[in-house]
Design a protein around this motif. Structure first.
Motif, PDB file in Angstrom:
ATOM      1  N   TYR A 188      -3.710   4.421 -10.068  1.00 19.78           N
ATOM      2  CA  TYR A 188      -4.168   5.792 -10.222  1.00 19.78           C
ATOM      3  C   TYR A 188      -4.766   5.973 -11.612  1.00 19.78           C
ATOM      4  N   VAL A 189      -5.727   6.896 -11.687  1.00 16.39           N
ATOM      5  CA  VAL A 189      -6.296   7.334 -12.962  1.00 16.39           C
ATOM      6  C   VAL A 189      -5.985   8.811 -13.094  1.00 16.39           C
ATOM      7  N   GLY A 190      -5.344   9.188 -14.206  1.00 11.70           N
ATOM      8  CA  GLY A 190      -4.952  10.573 -14.400  1.00 11.70           C
ATOM      9  C   GLY A 190      -3.555  10.673 -14.982  1.00 11.70           C
ATOM     10  N   PRO A 191      -2.818  11.676 -14.572  1.00  9.49           N
ATOM     11  CA  PRO A 191      -3.173  12.799 -13.678  1.00  9.49           C
ATOM     12  C   PRO A 191      -3.978  13.862 -14.401  1.00  9.49           C
ATOM     13  N   TYR A 192      -4.520  14.795 -13.593  1.00 10.64           N
ATOM     14  CA  TYR A 192      -5.343  15.882 -14.110  1.00 10.64           C
ATOM     15  C   TYR A 192      -4.779  17.216 -13.653  1.00 10.64           C
ATOM     16  N   ALA A 193      -5.057  18.246 -14.469  1.00  9.45           N
ATOM     17  CA  ALA A 193      -4.465  19.553 -14.202  1.00  9.45           C
ATOM     18  C   ALA A 193      -5.099  20.229 -12.992  1.00  9.45           C
ATOM     19  N   THR A 194      -6.415  20.039 -12.766  1.00 13.02           N
ATOM     20  CA  THR A 194      -7.106  20.709 -11.667  1.00 13.02           C
ATOM     21  C   THR A 194      -7.869  19.676 -10.845  1.00 13.02           C
ATOM     22  N   SER A 195      -8.231  20.097  -9.634  1.00  9.12           N
ATOM     23  CA  SER A 195      -9.011  19.208  -8.773  1.00  9.12           C
ATOM     24  C   SER A 195     -10.430  19.018  -9.302  1.00  9.12           C
ATOM     25  N   GLU A 196     -10.962  20.031 -10.023  1.00  7.08           N
ATOM     26  CA  GLU A 196     -12.299  19.879 -10.602  1.00  7.08           C
ATOM     27  C   GLU A 196     -12.313  18.767 -11.637  1.00  7.08           C
ATOM     28  N   ASP A 197     -11.259  18.684 -12.455  1.00  5.55           N
ATOM     29  CA  ASP A 197     -11.191  17.601 -13.426  1.00  5.55           C
ATOM     30  C   ASP A 197     -11.089  16.246 -12.722  1.00  5.55           C
ATOM     31  N   GLY A 198     -10.335  16.210 -11.629  1.00  5.22           N
ATOM     32  CA  GLY A 198     -10.222  14.962 -10.887  1.00  5.22           C
ATOM     33  C   GLY A 198     -11.541  14.521 -10.282  1.00  5.22           C
ATOM     34  N   GLU A 199     -12.322  15.462  -9.731  1.00  2.00           N
ATOM     35  CA  GLU A 199     -13.627  15.105  -9.174  1.00  2.00           C
ATOM     36  C   GLU A 199     -14.581  14.622 -10.254  1.00  2.00           C
ATOM     37  N   SER A 200     -14.539  15.259 -11.422  1.00  2.00           N
ATOM     38  CA  SER A 200     -15.386  14.812 -12.527  1.00  2.00           C
ATOM     39  C   SER A 200     -15.005  13.413 -12.979  1.00  2.00           C
ATOM     40  N   ALA A 201     -13.703  13.153 -13.070  1.00  3.53           N
ATOM     41  CA  ALA A 201     -13.255  11.817 -13.461  1.00  3.53           C
ATOM     42  C   ALA A 201     -13.623  10.779 -12.409  1.00  3.53           C
ATOM     43  N   MET A 202     -13.559  11.133 -11.136  1.00  2.71           N
ATOM     44  CA  MET A 202     -13.922  10.193 -10.073  1.00  2.71           C
ATOM     45  C   MET A 202     -15.398   9.805 -10.172  1.00  2.71           C
ATOM     46  N   ALA A 203     -16.272  10.779 -10.474  1.00  2.00           N
ATOM     47  CA  ALA A 203     -17.698  10.475 -10.624  1.00  2.00           C
ATOM     48  C   ALA A 203     -17.948   9.571 -11.829  1.00  2.00           C
ATOM     49  N   ILE A 204     -17.220   9.799 -12.933  1.00  2.00           N
ATOM     50  CA  ILE A 204     -17.414   8.984 -14.133  1.00  2.00           C
ATOM     51  C   ILE A 204     -16.902   7.566 -13.902  1.00  2.00           C
ATOM     52  N   ILE A 205     -15.808   7.419 -13.160  1.00  2.00           N
ATOM     53  CA  ILE A 205     -15.297   6.081 -12.847  1.00  2.00           C
ATOM     54  C   ILE A 205     -16.307   5.311 -12.006  1.00  2.00           C
ATOM     55  N   LYS A 206     -16.922   5.985 -11.042  1.00  2.00           N
ATOM     56  CA  LYS A 206     -17.934   5.334 -10.224  1.00  2.00           C
ATOM     57  C   LYS A 206     -19.136   4.921 -11.054  1.00  2.00           C
ATOM     58  N   GLN A 207     -19.506   5.746 -12.031  1.00  2.00           N
ATOM     59  CA  GLN A 207     -20.685   5.469 -12.837  1.00  2.00           C
ATOM     60  C   GLN A 207     -20.433   4.336 -13.831  1.00  2.00           C
ATOM     61  N   ARG A 208     -19.251   4.326 -14.470  1.00  2.79           N
ATOM     62  CA  ARG A 208     -19.004   3.356 -15.537  1.00  2.79           C
ATOM     63  C   ARG A 208     -18.389   2.062 -15.033  1.00  2.79           C
ATOM     64  N   ALA A 209     -17.415   2.174 -14.136  1.00  2.00           N
ATOM     65  CA  ALA A 209     -16.701   0.977 -13.685  1.00  2.00           C
ATOM     66  C   ALA A 209     -17.134   0.503 -12.313  1.00  2.00           C
ATOM     67  N   ASN A 210     -18.007   1.262 -11.649  1.00  2.00           N
ATOM     68  CA  ASN A 210     -18.474   0.912 -10.302  1.00  2.00           C
ATOM     69  C   ASN A 210     -17.296   0.747  -9.336  1.00  2.00           C
ATOM     70  N   VAL A 211     -16.356   1.679  -9.438  1.00  2.00           N
ATOM     71  CA  VAL A 211     -15.181   1.693  -8.568  1.00  2.00           C
ATOM     72  C   VAL A 211     -15.141   3.043  -7.870  1.00  2.00           C
ATOM     73  N   GLN A 212     -15.141   3.024  -6.560  1.00  2.00           N
ATOM     74  CA  GLN A 212     -15.109   4.256  -5.784  1.00  2.00           C
ATOM     75  C   GLN A 212     -13.653   4.693  -5.603  1.00  2.00           C
TER      76      GLN A 212
END
Length: 220
Positions: A188-212
């Motif tokens: 897991y990566v996180g945790p985050y306080a809100t779902s919006e923060d989690g979605e933003s982190a998921m997009a950045i992980i896909k962009q930088r680490a190429n992990v969905q």
């Protein structure tokens, strides 16, 4: 038999009547077409024009006097012949205006307030962009009390899960492992306080680490 004979006789009569009507019409000559009027051409005689002899033009006397005066003037001024006899330089010197123009251009650039304001604005924009990119490189900040996390993988081998966790940690993400009931280890990566923060982190992980990843809600 009685009715059949009568019908055959009537049919023969009808055929004879049709032959009597159409045979003369087919053998007759077609009606002649009306003759069309042929175009007529009338050739008119050419008009005779009177020819007149034009006298040869003579040169005006004023031109002769002007040329004579110019010739006399050339003979009376020996200075012009000296000037004409002087050699002509094949590579004439250009006026030294490039240094002056470059100096004026530099002075204009140095004293142009609009150019200074634009340069300062560009510098501030680039600095803001670099700061924002550096701040958003790892996504939103994680919260220990958060209920949202990005699940980036589940492995039956704990060593594979640990390698993925180390890879994301080196990229600047806050990762942790959790064993599940089906003998799988989730990363897991996180945790985050809100779902919006989690979605933003998921997009950045896909962009930088190429992990969905998958945004999930975690509970202790």
């Amino acid at each position: 038999m009685k009715y059949g004979k009568t019908e055959r006789i009537s049919g023969i009569v009808i055929l004879l009547a049709l032959l009597a009507i159409f045979v003369p019409w087919l053998m007759s000559d077609p009606a002649p077409r009306e003759e069309r009027p042929q175009p007529t051409f009338v050739i008119e005689q050419p008009v005779k024009a009177t020819q007149q002899d034009v006298p040869i033009p003579e040169m005006p006397a004023s031109i002769n006097t002007t040329s004579t005066a110019n010739g006399d003037r050339a003979e009376d001024s020996p200075g012009e012949s000296v000037i004409n006899s002087m050699p002509i330089d094949a590579n004439p010197r250009q006026p030294q205006t490039s240094q002056a123009s470059s100096g004026s251009t530099q002075s204009a650039e140095e004293s142009d307030p609009i150019a200074e304001l634009m340069a300062a604005n560009n510098r501030s924009t680039s600095s803001d962009t670099s700061s924002s990119s550096s701040s958003n490189a790892t996504g939103p900040a994680s919260s220990s009390q958060g209920e949202w996390a990005v699940q980036v993988g589940s492995f039956g081998d704990a060593g594979n899960a640990q390698r993925l966790s180390d890879q994301l940690s080196q990229a600047g993400f806050n990762t942790y492992l959790r064993k599940r009931d089906n003998n799988l280890t989730s990363v897991y990566v996180g945790p985050y306080a809100t779902s919006e923060d989690g979605e933003s982190a998921m997009a950045i992980i896909k962009q930088r680490a190429n992990v969905q990843g998958l945004l999930v809600r975690v509970r202790d």
